[in-house]
Write a protein that holds these residues in place. Structure first.
Motif, PDB file in Angstrom:
ATOM      1  N   GLY A 337       0.622  -0.888   0.035  1.00 40.34           N
ATOM      2  CA  GLY A 337       0.207  -0.113   0.230  1.00 40.34           C
ATOM      3  C   GLY A 337       0.918   1.608   0.200  1.00 40.34           C
ATOM      4  N   LYS A 338       1.660   0.848   0.907  1.00 36.76           N
ATOM      5  CA  LYS A 338       3.325   2.023   1.424  1.00 36.76           C
ATOM      6  C   LYS A 338       3.051   3.098  -0.491  1.00 36.76           C
ATOM      7  N   GLY A 339       4.087   1.678  -0.868  1.00 36.07           N
ATOM      8  CA  GLY A 339       4.187   1.467  -2.258  1.00 36.07           C
ATOM      9  C   GLY A 339       3.743   2.439  -3.598  1.00 36.07           C
ATOM     10  N   ASN A 340       2.347   2.024  -3.701  1.00 31.67           N
ATOM     11  CA  ASN A 340       1.329   2.258  -4.358  1.00 31.67           C
ATOM     12  C   ASN A 340       1.153   3.458  -3.820  1.00 31.67           C
ATOM     13  N   MET A 341       1.546   4.352  -2.919  1.00 31.41           N
ATOM     14  CA  MET A 341       0.860   5.478  -2.275  1.00 31.41           C
ATOM     15  C   MET A 341       2.764   6.143  -3.391  1.00 31.41           C
ATOM     16  N   ILE A 342       3.337   6.090  -2.762  1.00 29.91           N
ATOM     17  CA  ILE A 342       4.967   6.329  -3.886  1.00 29.91           C
ATOM     18  C   ILE A 342       4.783   6.761  -5.568  1.00 29.91           C
ATOM     19  N   VAL A 343       4.133   5.492  -5.658  1.00 33.90           N
ATOM     20  CA  VAL A 343       4.235   6.014  -7.529  1.00 33.90           C
ATOM     21  C   VAL A 343       3.474   6.791  -7.484  1.00 33.90           C
ATOM     22  N   ASP A 344       1.928   6.883  -6.790  1.00 37.27           N
ATOM     23  CA  ASP A 344       0.648   8.072  -7.077  1.00 37.27           C
ATOM     24  C   ASP A 344       1.012   9.025  -6.973  1.00 37.27           C
ATOM     25  N   GLU A 345       2.261   9.740  -5.860  1.00 38.58           N
ATOM     26  CA  GLU A 345       2.916  10.884  -5.343  1.00 38.58           C
ATOM     27  C   GLU A 345       3.722  11.096  -6.982  1.00 38.58           C
ATOM     28  N   MET A 346       4.459  10.413  -6.900  1.00 39.02           N
ATOM     29  CA  MET A 346       5.778  11.170  -8.270  1.00 39.02           C
ATOM     30  C   MET A 346       4.622  11.055  -9.666  1.00 39.02           C
ATOM     31  N   VAL A 371       0.553 -10.751  -7.875  1.00 39.36           N
ATOM     32  CA  VAL A 371       0.293 -10.373  -9.530  1.00 39.36           C
ATOM     33  C   VAL A 371      -0.545  -9.211  -9.690  1.00 39.36           C
ATOM     34  N   ASN A 372      -1.981  -8.759  -9.053  1.00 33.27           N
ATOM     35  CA  ASN A 372      -3.157  -8.411  -8.905  1.00 33.27           C
ATOM     36  C   ASN A 372      -2.117  -6.749  -8.384  1.00 33.27           C
ATOM     37  N   PHE A 373      -1.133  -6.479  -7.239  1.00 36.67           N
ATOM     38  CA  PHE A 373      -0.314  -4.976  -7.966  1.00 36.67           C
ATOM     39  C   PHE A 373       0.467  -4.765  -9.085  1.00 36.67           C
ATOM     40  N   ALA A 374       0.703  -6.364  -9.569  1.00 33.45           N
ATOM     41  CA  ALA A 374       1.816  -6.043 -10.672  1.00 33.45           C
ATOM     42  C   ALA A 374       0.783  -4.941 -11.863  1.00 33.45           C
ATOM     43  N   VAL A 375      -0.537  -6.278 -12.109  1.00 30.80           N
ATOM     44  CA  VAL A 375      -1.203  -5.142 -13.078  1.00 30.80           C
ATOM     45  C   VAL A 375      -2.237  -3.976 -13.028  1.00 30.80           C
ATOM     46  N   GLU A 376      -1.981  -3.695 -12.033  1.00 31.56           N
ATOM     47  CA  GLU A 376      -2.776  -2.026 -11.057  1.00 31.56           C
ATOM     48  C   GLU A 376      -1.244  -1.005 -11.854  1.00 31.56           C
ATOM     49  N   LEU A 377       0.259  -1.654 -11.508  1.00 27.95           N
ATOM     50  CA  LEU A 377       0.658  -1.333 -11.974  1.00 27.95           C
ATOM     51  C   LEU A 377       1.258  -0.802 -13.576  1.00 27.95           C
ATOM     52  N   PHE A 378       0.644  -1.902 -14.065  1.00 28.60           N
ATOM     53  CA  PHE A 378       0.661  -2.109 -15.598  1.00 28.60           C
ATOM     54  C   PHE A 378      -0.498  -1.030 -16.180  1.00 28.60           C
ATOM     55  N   GLU A 379      -1.375  -0.788 -15.849  1.00 29.13           N
ATOM     56  CA  GLU A 379      -2.308   0.083 -15.955  1.00 29.13           C
ATOM     57  C   GLU A 379      -2.093   1.455 -15.574  1.00 29.13           C
ATOM     58  N   LYS A 380      -1.399   2.368 -14.848  1.00 32.56           N
ATOM     59  CA  LYS A 380      -1.036   3.112 -15.248  1.00 32.56           C
ATOM     60  C   LYS A 380       0.331   3.251 -15.733  1.00 32.56           C
TER      61      LYS A 380
END
Length: 484
Positions: A337-346, A371-380
């Motif tokens: 969750g924190k990692g996703n927040m860092i990516v969103d902040e960037m 893999v679910n988080f990897a798919v979300e990052l791919f969407e970004k």
């Protein structure tokens, strides 16, 4: 000497040199212009893959064209990435026999073979260059020294430097800088310091370059003590320390602390940055990224997040590499969750990362089975319109199918096909009857049944043991009573 040849190579050279010369074929005068047909014909012969080296020389002997120094150089230039180095070498040696080439032609050929890392060919030409009394250019020595050190032949490079006068090459500040740079680039700082010590009179005017090379050489070895000594010598010599010097030392310090003192990473690095500010050198994102990279290697999550906050407070704008390093250590330690927040902040900061940002983080998430988080990052990544999605599809689709999510795998497959993205595997991976779905290696149900059976058996055993002990006690009491 370093260029004395073994018997086998001497016989090879003798065979090349003693090959009969063609008679009355080439003009002996230098021609400053070359015609396209002559160049094309020579390049075709040299780059041909038919026949051996002797066949090459026979083909060259049959040609009737005006050979010149410029033509030889042009042939090598056009064929250096096409023809094997042995054919290039035979062509050059054949040209030497049939035309009086200049020193610059020899130097150019040596640089070409050095760039191609053909030590044997380079050694042959350097030996000929010396035996014929030709002049080695300083630029050629620089390339040769760098190539020899990269091949682990630093002593051979030093041998040429010590005997430069035999190659009619001046041992000046340029050649000194060249050998020092070559040695320090591979961490041979001690040998480089020996060269500097014996040629102190030649470093005048190039002190900054020499000291920076020595600093890099000791930092390459992660020798903090010697790197700090070089910095003190630079201050004593009046050489100005810049951002490169401090970042090099910072990389040395952090690399040493990763192996020996991980808890000292942050305080010692911040002390170096404080020293930088005292010399009016402001640490940049590169400086902080050096520290963050080392913190990531030691999985120190809290310190990484604090350094990111510190950068914002000190008005040092983080770049996408900074966010990548922090997000990566968060993902590796399970803080998704924190990692996703860092990516969103960037993304909110408007930073445009390289494709490698998404490639590596998606790979990390797949590696830790998220893999679910990897798919979300791919969407970004797709929303950023980067392109180059092929490697991501190659990783995500098989991973999803092996986890049993064939529906999402089929969706990504159709999406890739519709976008015209080439995929490196066949559609069989989408077939549940072909792709083996990942199964847990630990048999949970059987283990639980065994856990249920074990207590019953243990209780029965305990009861039997207690009964046995009580029976023994009763018998012993009877015996005591009878004895009384």
């Amino acid at each position: 000497m370093h260029f004395l040849f073994p018997p086998v190579r001497r016989r090879f050279l003798t065979q090349i040199i003693n090959t009969p010369k063609p008679k009355n074929i080439f003009h002996s005068r230098y021609s400053s212009t070359t015609t396209a047909p002559e160049l094309e014909e020579l390049c075709k012969v040299v780059s041909s893959s038919i026949g051996g080296l002797d066949d090459l020389e026979s083909s060259l002997n049959r040609l009737r064209l005006s050979l010149s120094s410029l033509l030889v150089t042009e042939v090598i230039k056009h064929c250096e990435n096409v023809a094997p180095t042995r054919r290039l070498l035979r062509f050059f040696l054949w040209s030497v026999k049939n035309f009086s080439l200049e020193d610059k032609d020899f130097n150019y050929a040596v640089r070409v073979f050095a760039a191609k890392k053909d030590h044997t060919a380079m050694e042959i030409l350097i030996s000929d260059l010396r035996n014929e009394g030709r002049r080695m250019e300083s630029q050629t020595f620089s390339v040769v020294a760098d190539m020899l050190v990269n091949l682990g032949r630093e002593d051979e490079a030093l041998g040429i430097f010590k005997n430069l006068e035999k190659f009619n090459c001046t041992r000046d500040s340029f050649s000194l800088t060249a050998i020092v740079n070559a040695l320090c680039a591979k961490g041979h700082a001690k040998k480089a310091e020996g060269v500097v010590y014996h040629h102190k009179d030649k470093i005048t005017g190039v002190e900054p370059c020499v000291y920076r090379s020595l600093l890099y050489g000791w930092s390459f070895q992660e020798n903090v003590k010697q790197a700090r000594r070089v910095i003190k010598e630079m201050k004593s010599a009046g050489v100005e320390l810049d951002l490169y010097c401090y970042n090099t030392f910072l990389r040395c310090l952090c690399g040493a602390n990763v192996k020996r003192n991980p808890s000292g990473l942050v305080p010692e690095a911040l002390n170096v940055m404080m020293e930088m500010r005292s010399h009016r050198i402001t640490p940049t994102s590169v400086s902080y990224n050096i520290l963050l990279s080392s913190l990531g290697k030691t999985r120190r999550v809290k310190e990484s997040c604090r350094i990111l906050d510190l950068m914002k407070k000190t008005s040092c704008a983080p770049d996408w590499i900074t966010y990548y390093l922090v997000a990566r250590v968060l993902y590796l330690t399970g803080r998704f969750g924190k990692g996703n927040m860092i990516v969103d902040e960037m993304i909110e900061q408007g930073l445009t990362p390289d494709r490698r940002f998404y490639y590596d983080l998606i790979g990390v998430l797949c590696g830790v089975e998220r893999v679910n988080f990897a798919v979300e990052l791919f969407e970004k990544m797709k929303r950023s319109s980067f392109g180059g999605y092929g490697p991501v599809y190659d990783v995500l689709i098989p991973k999803l199918c092996r986890e049993g999510n064939f529906e999402k795998g089929r969706e990504l497959w159709d999406e890739a096909v519709a976008s015209g993205v080439s995929i490196s595997f066949s559609s069989d991976v989408l077939d549940p009857s072909i792709t083996e779905v990942f199964k847990p290696t630990r048999k949970v149900e059987e283990f639980n049944l065994k856990e249920c059976k074990v207590p019953k058996n243990s209780v029965n055993m305990k009861q039997k043991i207690l009964k046995g002990k009580k029976g023994k006690k009763i018998v012993s009491n009877k015996k005591k009573y009878v004895s009384k």
